[in-house]
Write a protein that holds these residues in place. Structure first.
Motif, short mmCIF file in Angstrom:
data_model
loop_
_atom_site.label_atom_id
_atom_site.label_comp_id
_atom_site.label_asym_id
_atom_site.label_seq_id
_atom_site.Cartn_x
_atom_site.Cartn_y
_atom_site.Cartn_z
N ARG A 1 4.71 0.75 -0.66
CA ARG A 1 4.82 0.77 -2.13
C ARG A 1 4.36 2.15 -2.55
N LYS A 2 5.32 2.96 -2.99
CA LYS A 2 5.04 4.36 -3.28
C LYS A 2 4.75 4.58 -4.77
N TRP A 3 4.10 5.68 -5.04
CA TRP A 3 3.88 6.18 -6.40
C TRP A 3 3.26 5.11 -7.31
N ARG A 4 2.25 4.43 -6.84
CA ARG A 4 1.65 3.29 -7.54
C ARG A 4 1.17 3.63 -8.96
N ARG A 5 0.69 4.84 -9.19
CA ARG A 5 0.14 5.18 -10.51
C ARG A 5 1.19 5.70 -11.50
N THR A 6 2.35 6.06 -11.02
CA THR A 6 3.34 6.64 -11.93
C THR A 6 4.54 5.70 -12.08
N GLU A 7 5.47 5.79 -11.17
CA GLU A 7 6.64 4.91 -11.19
C GLU A 7 6.75 4.24 -9.83
N PRO A 8 6.09 3.09 -9.67
CA PRO A 8 6.07 2.44 -8.35
C PRO A 8 7.47 2.23 -7.78
N GLU A 9 7.58 2.53 -6.49
CA GLU A 9 8.85 2.34 -5.77
C GLU A 9 8.60 1.34 -4.65
N GLU A 10 9.32 0.24 -4.69
CA GLU A 10 9.18 -0.83 -3.70
C GLU A 10 10.12 -0.58 -2.53
N LEU A 11 9.57 -0.39 -1.34
CA LEU A 11 10.39 -0.17 -0.16
C LEU A 11 10.68 -1.45 0.60
N LEU A 12 9.95 -2.52 0.30
CA LEU A 12 10.16 -3.81 0.97
C LEU A 12 10.68 -4.84 -0.04
N ALA A 13 11.88 -4.62 -0.51
CA ALA A 13 12.45 -5.49 -1.55
C ALA A 13 13.09 -6.76 -0.98
N THR A 14 13.48 -6.73 0.28
CA THR A 14 14.17 -7.87 0.88
C THR A 14 13.60 -8.17 2.26
N PRO A 15 13.84 -9.37 2.78
CA PRO A 15 13.42 -9.66 4.15
C PRO A 15 14.00 -8.67 5.17
N ASP A 16 15.23 -8.21 4.94
CA ASP A 16 15.83 -7.23 5.86
C ASP A 16 15.06 -5.91 5.86
#
Length: 182
Positions: free
Chosen positions: A18-33
């Protein structure tokens, strides 16, 4: 998608999904795949681990608990009991099976066993007061990593994603300042 493994510990690398938690979080684990791909790229697990929605939820819960525990350690704060319970519960479960073969070590197990190994990696690193743990020096990055450099002088989680960008920005700022002085 390709994941980055620069933290020096598998649990901290999971927290970095989970990147950039303080600004614009980006979820890299959105799916089981996505999680299955993370396991594959980590190189620590059997290829082809099957991940379902329940396992993804468990991984995200573990990831957030690890991040909060590591952040608490960095801040010199006490660990939250609920986060300890998440990590300790998973760490107590059976992990990957390891076997020695003519080709080296082979690991086998399912996604739950892989999560148990990640939780044990969290226990190992969070219990070790001798290791230097830091948060990336790039203001927008929230990745936590182990600094094993000489003198513990590492500043960024990794050169590719953060170090080069900070250095390039500093270079451009120096160039602008030099032009402004002329």
């Amino acid at each position: 998608m390709s994941f980055v493994f620069v933290s020096g510990n598998l649990a901290l690398d999971l927290a970095g999904t989970r990147k950039w938690r303080r600004t614009e979080p980006e979820e890299l684990l959105a799916t089981p795949d996505d999680l299955a791909q993370w396991f594959a790229e980590a190189g620590e697990f059997t290829d082809g681990i099957v991940v379902d929605d329940e396992t993804l939820h468990g991984a995200l819960t573990l990831r957030e608990a690890v991040y909060r525990l590591a952040s608490a350690r960095l801040a010199g704060e006490r660990f939250a009991k609920r986060d300890l319970a998440v990590v300790n519960d998973l760490a107590a479960r059976p992990g990957m099976r390891v076997a020695l073969s003519a080709r080296g070590v082979t690991k086998s197990g399912d996604a739950q066993a892989a999560l148990a190994d990640v939780a044990r990696a969290a226990v190992d690193v969070l219990a070790d007061d001798t290791v230097s743990m830091k948060e990336c020096g790039r203001p927008s990055c929230t990745r936590i990593y182990l600094d094993r450099s000489r003198g513990a002088r590492r500043t960024w989680c990794g050169m590719d994603e953060c170090g080069n960008r900070v250095k390039a920005a500093a270079y451009r700022a120096r160039k602008r300042a030099a032009v402004d002085e002329d």
